[in-house]
Write an enzyme that holds these catalytic residues in place. Structure first.
Site, short mmCIF file in Angstrom:
data_model
loop_
_atom_site.label_atom_id
_atom_site.label_comp_id
_atom_site.label_asym_id
_atom_site.label_seq_id
_atom_site.Cartn_x
_atom_site.Cartn_y
_atom_site.Cartn_z
CE LYS A 167 30.83 50.74 61.96
NZ LYS A 167 30.96 49.32 62.31
CB THR A 222 21.55 49.99 64.21
OG1 THR A 222 21.72 48.86 65.05
CG2 THR A 222 22.82 50.80 64.21
CD GLU A 240 18.36 49.99 50.97
OE1 GLU A 240 17.41 49.28 51.36
OE2 GLU A 240 18.35 50.61 49.90
CB CYS A 274 17.95 42.69 54.31
SG CYS A 274 18.50 42.90 52.61
CD GLU A 371 15.53 41.13 59.63
OE1 GLU A 371 15.91 41.98 60.45
OE2 GLU A 371 15.88 41.14 58.45
#
Ligand code: NAD
Length: 468
Positions: A167, A222, A240, A274, A371
């Site tokens: 997805k 999440t 991750e 990331c 972040e």
């Protein structure tokens, strides 16, 4: 307008409704994707489950299929590159690199050997340690590298003998849906299913009874939901998650060349990586020169629509992320940071923000502690490198970090003390398929890539044959 179906059980599958995908460079709708419900998701899970029994049988078939998918990516590279730039925003040359990386990862896994380990083989017993596939793997990807990060998941998952339901993010579903169509030209039906949908779909996947593993890349927030949901029936997870990577500059560097290296490892994909450099620690004697060198590059970088030749930095991918970056910068400026370059959103169509270098940034400011995931780099002054290491290791993030010095050994001695998954010296964002990648603390659980990543898609199985 581009509209691609999902691929479920080898069939092109629509949903009752679709959702729009916006080009972040123009604000225009570039495509639509099916908004799957529980019904289509269930079809995909059942198809994957049905396909597993024969798919797990022959590793030779699986190797050939991964090479064939890599071939197809090459044959359709221009189409996929165009889709990626249109939905994600990155410049065409970066989209091209994303497809080539995906091919390289698939080919690496197609060739990777993971032999059975024989612990003992004598007249008493033969004891083998093998790897056993898990079953159906659900792969959930974010919007910054939809195709590469999908390949990091379905490549090793399929090689290990699992089947997959993939997805993509609702911000960037199009290239992944197309990838699903292409891969299904060479895969047996049900081996790789691609579903798309809005925010409701992720939680339906993680609590679905069929998948035995959730391989997730996305934000920390999440990731915690995914872990909680998967815990209910002890699904395996690889997470991750986000990072807040430091670059620690030592006092013996050549400022100009280090600034150039650091800038492009902070602003790749417009800072939406990331493991991009998200904060720079500069020693007092070099501070002003380093800030100015970074700011000079930021001022001359070409910002624009990634589809136009010469664009170096594209837009931020979506409006919520533009709003977040804008508010982090505004807050830092109100707390005493100063914009050595940039500092503001760019007016007009699309989600653009000026490439921004913030001087006089300090721990305690959210732009340093969190972040930012956008084209903004705070530079923090330091006197004592031990305090920098303490600050870095005090962060809940632990993805990657780098130390920059003319003396490799000096840099490595500091790199080894960082509580991060990957610590580089004199580079950052250096990945290759055989090098494991994962985060410490909130930055993740488990790793991807290399044989270690492959092992995330199987369980250990011992075969112990007693002989006397
Ligand atoms: P996100 O967490 O918002 O979304 C990631 C994916 O999860 C999307 O497909 C989304 O639809 C889905 N999702 C949303 N809610 C869900 C739920 N409750 N259950 C299951 N799935 C759900 O992340 P994003 O904004 O798309 O991506 C940016 C983030 O991803 C950044 O924090 C970045 O650092 C991180 N990231 C990490 C890596 C890594 O390898 N460590 C790589 C790329 C991006």
């Amino acid at each position: 307008m581009t509209e691609f179906p999902m691929t479920i059980g080898g069939h092109s599958t629509a949903a009752a409704s679709t959702f729009d995908v916006v080009n972040p460079a123009t604000g225009e709708v570039v495509g639509a994707a099916p908004d799957a419900t529980e019904v289509e998701l269930d079809q995909a899970m059942r198809a994957a489950q049905d396909a597993w029994a024969s798919w797990r049988g022959d590793v030779g078939v699986r190797r050939a299929a991964l090479h064939a998918i890599a071939d197809l990516l090459g044959q359709h590279k221009d189409e996929l590159t165009g889709l990626l730039t249109a939905e994600q925003g990155k410049p065409l040359h970066e989209a091209d690199e994303e497809i080539r990386d995906s091919q390289a990862w698939l080919r690496y896994y197609a060739e990777l050997d993971d032999p059975v380990v024989v612990l003992q083989d004598d007249d008493r017993a033969r004891i083998e340690v093998r790897r056993r596939p898990l079953g159906v793997v659900a792969a959930i990807t974010p919007w910054n590298y939809p195709v590469t990060l999908a390949s990091w998941k379905f490549g090793p998952a399929l090689l290990a003998g699992n089947t997959v339901v993939l997805k993509p993010s609702p911000f960037t579903p199009l290239a992944t849906l197309r990838l699903g169509q292409l891969a299904n030209q060479v895969l047996p039906p049900g081996v790789l299913n691609v579903v798309s949908g809005q925010d409701h779909l992720g939680p339906l996947i993680t609590r679905h009874p069929v998948p035995r593993k959730i391989s997730f890349t996305g934000s920390v927030a999440t990731g915690k939901h995914v872990a909680a949901s998967a815990a209910d029936d002890l699904k395996r997870i690889t997470l991750e998650l986000g990072g807040n990577d430091p670059a620690i500059v030592l006092d013996d560097v050549d400022v100009q060349s280090v600034a150039e290296s650091i800038f492009w490892r902070a602003f790749e994909n417009n800072g939406q990586v990331c493991s991009a450099i998200k904060r720079v620690y500069a020693p007092e004697p070099l501070y002003d020169d380093l800030v100015e060198a970074l700011a000079a590059i930021a001022r001359t970088a070409t910002v624009g629509n990634g589809a136009l030749p010469g664009t170096q930095l594209g837009p931020i991918n979506n409006r919520p992320q533009l709003t977040r970056v804008s508010s982090l910068v505004a807050e830092a400026l109100s707390q005493g940071a100063k914009a050595a370059a940039g500092g503001s959103p760019i007016e007009g169509a699309g989600y653009f923000f000026e490439p921004t270098i913030l001087r006089d940034a300090q721990p305690g400011m959210r732009i340093v502690d969190e972040e930012q995931f956008g084209p903004v780099l705070p530079v923090i002054r330091y006197a004592d490198v031990a305090e920098v290491v303490a600050d870095v290791n005090g962060s809940p993030y632990g993805l990657c970090g780098s130390v920059w010095s003319a003396d490799e050994e000096r840099a490595a001695a500091i790199a080894e003390t960082l509580d991060v998954g990957t610590a580089w010296t004199n580079t950052h964002l250096a990945f290759q398929p055989d090098q494991p990648f994962g985060g410490a603390k909130w930055s993740g659980i488990g790793v991807e890539n290399g044989v270690w990543g492959l092992h995330g898609f199987s369980d250990v199985q011992v075969i112990h044959r007693a002989r006397r």
